[in-house]
Design a protein around this motif. Structure first.
Motif, PDB file in Angstrom:
ATOM      1  N   ARG A  28       0.833  -1.209   0.000  1.00 53.76           N
ATOM      2  CA  ARG A  28       0.000   0.000   0.000  1.00 53.76           C
ATOM      3  C   ARG A  28       0.865   1.256   0.000  1.00 53.76           C
ATOM      4  O   ARG A  28       0.553   2.240  -0.679  1.00 53.76           O
ATOM      5  CB  ARG A  28      -0.916   0.003   1.214  1.00 53.76           C
ATOM      6  CG  ARG A  28      -2.174  -0.846   1.060  1.00 53.76           C
ATOM      7  CD  ARG A  28      -3.108  -0.630   2.237  1.00 53.76           C
ATOM      8  NE  ARG A  28      -4.358  -1.334   2.080  1.00 53.76           N
ATOM      9  CZ  ARG A  28      -5.433  -0.858   1.463  1.00 53.76           C
ATOM     10  NH1 ARG A  28      -5.385   0.349   0.924  1.00 53.76           N
ATOM     11  NH2 ARG A  28      -6.544  -1.561   1.370  1.00 53.76           N
ATOM     12  N   ASP A 183      -9.458  -0.476   5.165  1.00 57.97           N
ATOM     13  CA  ASP A 183     -10.280  -0.268   3.975  1.00 57.97           C
ATOM     14  C   ASP A 183     -11.747  -0.377   4.386  1.00 57.97           C
ATOM     15  O   ASP A 183     -12.268  -1.472   4.612  1.00 57.97           O
ATOM     16  CB  ASP A 183      -9.941  -1.320   2.924  1.00 57.97           C
ATOM     17  CG  ASP A 183     -10.621  -1.059   1.585  1.00 57.97           C
ATOM     18  OD1 ASP A 183     -11.629  -0.319   1.568  1.00 57.97           O
ATOM     19  OD2 ASP A 183     -10.161  -1.610   0.570  1.00 57.97           O
ATOM     20  N   TRP A 362      -5.631   5.554   4.965  1.00 60.24           N
ATOM     21  CA  TRP A 362      -4.381   5.061   4.386  1.00 60.24           C
ATOM     22  C   TRP A 362      -3.557   6.171   3.734  1.00 60.24           C
ATOM     23  O   TRP A 362      -2.330   6.217   3.884  1.00 60.24           O
ATOM     24  CB  TRP A 362      -4.681   3.973   3.356  1.00 60.24           C
ATOM     25  CG  TRP A 362      -4.778   2.588   3.924  1.00 60.24           C
ATOM     26  CD1 TRP A 362      -5.879   1.785   3.958  1.00 60.24           C
ATOM     27  CD2 TRP A 362      -3.727   1.835   4.541  1.00 60.24           C
ATOM     28  NE1 TRP A 362      -5.579   0.601   4.568  1.00 60.24           N
ATOM     29  CE2 TRP A 362      -4.270   0.599   4.926  1.00 60.24           C
ATOM     30  CE3 TRP A 362      -2.386   2.093   4.816  1.00 60.24           C
ATOM     31  CZ2 TRP A 362      -3.518  -0.394   5.556  1.00 60.24           C
ATOM     32  CZ3 TRP A 362      -1.629   1.118   5.465  1.00 60.24           C
ATOM     33  CH2 TRP A 362      -2.196  -0.109   5.814  1.00 60.24           C
TER      34      TRP A 362
END
Length: 385
Positions: A28, A183, A362
């Motif tokens: 990520r 998420d 994120w």
């Protein structure tokens, strides 16, 4: 200098050949950096059939299977071809994500060229020995880690509780936070499916105590099993739902013959599996953050966890879950029983956990790492203090 000017050489012992929280976080991060225009080269062991496709350019490092844990690989060396690739890429910052032999060599390579070095800490390696009756070796491992981390310019840890452990261990004097995100498209209470639970033999009114993670002893499988035994002796009605795979699965199945083992799940299926739990039980002390804890919280599932690094920074005791002294089987059983018998308590603490999980974005989290790269580069410039 901006994020788009970064050229990062990332060294890690596992980037995509076995799926775990650490390498998913690294992928990520690389995705975020590439989206901002940065250049990244990842150097890691590879296999013919990895767990998932890598994000970005992946350069294979010579390696061999770790004895007794063949699913993991031990990086051997920075080969001549890798050295040529490094020289051609010409990074302006080096990131090491595992304290193995190749990362040691990468640190030496970077120091020789006066490049800034950031180390990210993903697990408490020194605690692993406890699960193999070798706790006497912890001080030795800790000393080896200290030598490695002090040769880096800065460290980032996934939680403030882990950062404080690193400070107490005198690993480095520049320690920041690289947290973890969740998420919300995947992990959400709306993912709960009573039909899926029924398919596993879990009734609508049964309370499912969940385990989520790789099935390895260092995840506290022994404490989990002993706690379930206590609950059975106390006559507490419950079902156990295990999500994950690993080399200790047969041992775990033997210890929990009445448990439901749903196997490895990913993506939307993983979100559904987590939301199917009524409470997550995470007795592990090896995590530096506790991705599984955050994922359960996002699904409005209260958490009973060991009061250890990672979970301590996520779970508010008696608000969104319970934090129990590591290994305290009786206290773990009492905490779980309270959730089994009190629907309102589960719902109240689940809502509190979901509210807490909403703070973990994120993009914001990964940009903090890019900002750390830029700061370290500035500090290496002539005239910087």
């Amino acid at each position: 200098m901006k994020t788009a000017d970064l050229r990062i050489a990332l060294f890690t012992g596992n980037y995509n050949y076995v799926r775990d929280g650490a390498n998913q976080a690294l992928n990520r991060l690389v995705g975020h950096l590439l989206a901002q225009g940065a250049q990244v080269r990842v150097y890691s062991p590879t296999v013919d059939e990895p767990a998932f496709e890598p994000t970005g350019d992946l350069v294979s490092i010579p390696s061999f299977p770790i004895p007794g844990r063949g699913e993991y690989r031990f990086p051997l060396a920075i080969s001549p071809s890798v050295k040529r690739d490094l020289a051609k890429f010409s990074p302006n910052v080096v990131h090491v994500a595992s304290p193995d032999l190749v990362s040691h060599r990468a640190v030496a390579w970077a120091r020789k060229r006066e490049l800034p070095i950031l180390a990210s800490v993903h697990t408490r390696f020194e605690t692993y020995l406890r699960y193999y009756n070798m706790a006497w070796g912890e001080p030795v491992i800790e000393a080896m880690l200290r030598r490695f981390y002090r040769r880096c310019d800065a460290l980032v840890a996934p939680s403030e509780s882990m950062a404080q452990v690193l400070r107490d261990q005198r690993m480095n004097y520049d320690i920041g936070i690289w947290s973890r995100g969740v998420d919300r498209e995947v992990f959400h209470p709306d993912r709960r499916s009573l039909e899926w639970r029924r398919g596993l033999g879990i009734g609508d009114n049964e309370v499912a105590i969940g385990f989520l993670g790789r099935l390895v002893m260092e995840k506290g499988l022994d404490v989990f099993s002993d706690t379930i035994d206590e609950m059975k002796r106390d006559g507490v009605p419950h079902k156990v739902l295990v999500i994950g795979e690993g080399p200790a699965r047969s041992w775990f199945e033997g210890r929990l013959p009445d448990a439901v083992f749903a196997g490895f799940q990913t993506g939307a299926d993983l979100g559904r599996a987590v939301a199917a739990m009524d409470v997550l039980f995470n007795p592990s002390v090896t995590e530096t953050f506790g991705n599984v804890t955050l994922e359960a919280m996002a699904c409005r599932v209260p958490v009973v966890a060991a009061a250890a690094t990672g979970s301590e920074s996520l779970v508010a005791d008696h608000v969104s879950g319970r934090l129990i002294r590591p290994g305290a089987v009786r206290q773990f059983a009492d905490a779980l029983e309270a959730y089994v018998r009190d629907d309102t308590l589960r719902l109240t603490h689940g809502h509190a956990g979901e509210a807490r999980a909403q703070a973990y974005s994120w993009d914001r989290i990964n940009q903090s790492v890019a900002d750390t790269y830029l700061r370290l580069i500035r500090q290496k410039q002539p005239g910087a203090s």
